[in-house]
Design a protein around this motif. Structure first.
Motif, PDB file in Angstrom:
ATOM      1  N   PHE A  25       0.488  -1.414  -0.479  1.00  0.00           N
ATOM      2  CA  PHE A  25       0.040   0.088  -0.246  1.00  0.00           C
ATOM      3  C   PHE A  25       0.835   0.971   0.109  1.00  0.00           C
ATOM      4  CE2 PHE A  25      -3.819  -2.903   2.135  1.00  0.00           C
ATOM      5  CZ  PHE A  25      -3.868  -2.587   0.728  1.00  0.00           C
ATOM      6  N   LYS A  26       2.538   0.935   0.117  1.00  0.00           N
ATOM      7  CA  LYS A  26       2.968   2.646   0.602  1.00  0.00           C
ATOM      8  C   LYS A  26       3.504   2.504  -0.470  1.00  0.00           C
ATOM      9  CE  LYS A  26       6.420   4.794   3.776  1.00  0.00           C
ATOM     10  NZ  LYS A  26       7.111   4.350   4.972  1.00  0.00           N
ATOM     11  N   ASP A  27       3.711   1.654  -1.390  1.00  0.00           N
ATOM     12  CA  ASP A  27       4.728   2.278  -2.165  1.00  0.00           C
ATOM     13  C   ASP A  27       3.373   2.307  -3.058  1.00  0.00           C
ATOM     14  OD1 ASP A  27       6.768   1.022  -1.734  1.00  0.00           O
ATOM     15  OD2 ASP A  27       6.177  -1.210  -2.160  1.00  0.00           O
ATOM     16  N   GLN A  28       2.745   1.999  -3.317  1.00  0.00           N
ATOM     17  CA  GLN A  28       1.700   2.063  -4.394  1.00  0.00           C
ATOM     18  C   GLN A  28       0.861   3.403  -4.025  1.00  0.00           C
ATOM     19  OE1 GLN A  28      -1.490  -0.654  -3.586  1.00  0.00           O
ATOM     20  NE2 GLN A  28      -0.620  -2.623  -5.144  1.00  0.00           N
ATOM     21  N   ASN A  29       0.745   3.643  -2.732  1.00  0.00           N
ATOM     22  CA  ASN A  29       0.513   5.396  -2.488  1.00  0.00           C
ATOM     23  C   ASN A  29      -1.269   5.419  -3.532  1.00  0.00           C
ATOM     24  OD1 ASN A  29       0.064   7.284  -1.064  1.00  0.00           O
ATOM     25  ND2 ASN A  29       1.208   8.570  -1.709  1.00  0.00           N
ATOM     26  N   THR A  30      -2.175   4.909  -3.086  1.00  0.00           N
ATOM     27  CA  THR A  30      -2.991   5.482  -4.077  1.00  0.00           C
ATOM     28  C   THR A  30      -4.669   5.185  -3.792  1.00  0.00           C
ATOM     29  OG1 THR A  30      -3.614   5.244  -6.226  1.00  0.00           O
ATOM     30  CG2 THR A  30      -2.809   3.042  -5.917  1.00  0.00           C
ATOM     31  N   PHE A  31      -5.234   5.540  -4.066  1.00  0.00           N
ATOM     32  CA  PHE A  31      -6.511   4.965  -4.100  1.00  0.00           C
ATOM     33  C   PHE A  31      -7.373   3.617  -4.682  1.00  0.00           C
ATOM     34  CE2 PHE A  31      -6.675   9.467  -2.284  1.00  0.00           C
ATOM     35  CZ  PHE A  31      -7.434   9.458  -1.548  1.00  0.00           C
ATOM     36  N   HIS A  32      -7.760   3.007  -3.853  1.00  0.00           N
ATOM     37  CA  HIS A  32      -8.084   1.932  -3.707  1.00  0.00           C
ATOM     38  C   HIS A  32      -9.664   1.842  -4.288  1.00  0.00           C
ATOM     39  CE1 HIS A  32      -3.822  -0.233  -3.395  1.00  0.00           C
ATOM     40  NE2 HIS A  32      -3.973   1.133  -2.665  1.00  0.00           N
ATOM     41  N   CYS A  33     -10.679   0.740  -4.348  1.00  0.00           N
ATOM     42  CA  CYS A  33     -12.305   0.327  -4.291  1.00  0.00           C
ATOM     43  C   CYS A  33     -12.324  -0.465  -3.943  1.00  0.00           C
ATOM     44  CB  CYS A  33     -12.898   0.274  -5.203  1.00  0.00           C
ATOM     45  SG  CYS A  33     -12.065  -0.131  -6.574  1.00  0.00           S
ATOM     46  N   GLN A  61      -9.138   5.796   2.249  1.00  0.00           N
ATOM     47  CA  GLN A  61      -7.725   5.351   0.892  1.00  0.00           C
ATOM     48  C   GLN A  61      -8.305   4.440   0.200  1.00  0.00           C
ATOM     49  OE1 GLN A  61      -4.615   7.670   1.545  1.00  0.00           O
ATOM     50  NE2 GLN A  61      -3.332   5.928   0.041  1.00  0.00           N
ATOM     51  N   TYR A 296      -0.796   2.723   6.032  1.00  0.00           N
ATOM     52  CA  TYR A 296      -0.464   2.062   5.199  1.00  0.00           C
ATOM     53  C   TYR A 296      -0.844   0.790   6.159  1.00  0.00           C
ATOM     54  CZ  TYR A 296       1.117   5.637   2.276  1.00  0.00           C
ATOM     55  OH  TYR A 296       1.843   6.758   1.904  1.00  0.00           O
TER      56      TYR A 296
END
Ligand code: NCD
Length: 307
Positions: A25-33, A61, A296
């Protein structure tokens, strides 16, 4: 249904799974659904900045939503029992994040809840989500020095706990996690009367894990790889006058001249006077990285319990 009430029964593979997921999650640092259409209830009977906000941010997030409830503005103020509050909120949320002043409150909640309970601090008991973000931080920060906590044959690691070891729930939860990793020993630096609970020191003895009491931080610092500082937990003192008598040690820049170059300084925050603000720009200070990692790790916990 899985709850997160304590770290005592967590296994190393489970902890590594949490760490790896938080890292992703930290590496991607993006929103998810991932948690779209899911809701958590943040139920806080004690003050919080980081824990409540980071669970809130983690849920947003992941595409979910959050209901915030505090004791002062709910029927708790009218005298409703914890059990009735939990049964009610189970009908609104897919999980309940609970902070409460009594040890064992999350266990009581889990006994009547129809959704997962996450213990966000039960008095001087435990704070498992903080321990997971702490081990995530330890793992990633020591890795920068080439130290892998998981590696059997690496150099031994010394973790020093300083402050209110009797009442710090973050320390109680973290030490159970650290016991699962090889080659870690502990130093304790605390004011008299605020010693580590015997249930924990007994466990360390049974597991043959080395620990000792140090009188001063100066001595402990020479060998410390991870310095974990906490504030004196004022709200746990039955007699407020006893709190006033406690002499608090402050970690400062001068003192750190005798510390290892490759070590880290942690604190769950909030900080009072136990770490000088001058230390914040020291490369070894990672307490605001802990704050960041908290989001994260809480994403990982929510995904794990709700999917
Ligand atoms: C800690 C807590 O609530 O136990 N704070 C936190 O969750 N980061 C530490 C403290 O209050 O001293």
């Amino acid at each position: 249904m899985q709850h997160l009430l304590s770290t005592v029964k967590l296994t190393k593979p489970q902890i590594m799974q949490y760490i790896n997921m938080a890292k992703q999650f930290k590496d991607q640092n993006t929103f998810h659904c991932l948690l779209k259409n899911k809701t958590i209830v943040n139920l806080f009977y004690e003050p919080s900045t980081r824990t409540s906000c980071s669970f809130h941010k983690a849920m947003l997030q992941l595409g979910g939503s959050v209901i915030n409830v505090t004791d002062k503005y709910s029927s708790v103020e009218k005298g409703e029992t914890l059990e009735d509050t939990i049964k009610t909120l189970s009908l609104y949320g897919d999980a309940i994040v609970l902070r409460h002043p009594l040890i064992g409150a999350s266990l009581r909640a889990a006994a009547v809840a129809s959704v997962p309970i996450i213990n966000a601090g039960d008095g001087a008991g435990e704070h498992p989500s903080q321990a997971l973000l702490d081990i995530f931080t330890i793992q990633t920060e020591l890795m920068k020095y080439g130290l892998d906590i998981n590696e059997e044959n690496r150099e031994p690691i010394v973790v020093t706990f300083m402050g209110d070891l009797k009442n710090s729930r973050t320390i109680h939860s973290l030490i159970h996690v650290l016991c699962l990793f090889p080659g870690i020993s502990f130093l304790f630096v605390n004011p008299p009367g605020l010693e580590m609970p015997s249930s924990i020191t007994d466990k360390l003895s049974q597991l043959n894990i080395a620990f000792s009491q140090e009188q001063t931080l100066e001595v402990a610092l020479k060998t410390t790889d991870v310095l974990y500082v906490t504030r004196i937990q004022k709200e746990r003192f039955l007699n407020p006058a006893d709190y006033e008598t406690i002499v608090i040690n402050t970690v400062n820049k001068e003192m750190l001249k005798n510390a290892k170059e490759k070590m880290i300084i942690m604190h769950p925050l909030p900080r009072l006077t136990e770490i000088d603000v001058d230390v914040d720009n020291d490369i070894r200070a990672v307490y605001f990285e802990q704050v960041k990692n908290g989001v994260y790790m809480r994403m990982a916990i929510l995904a794990q319990l709700l999917l």
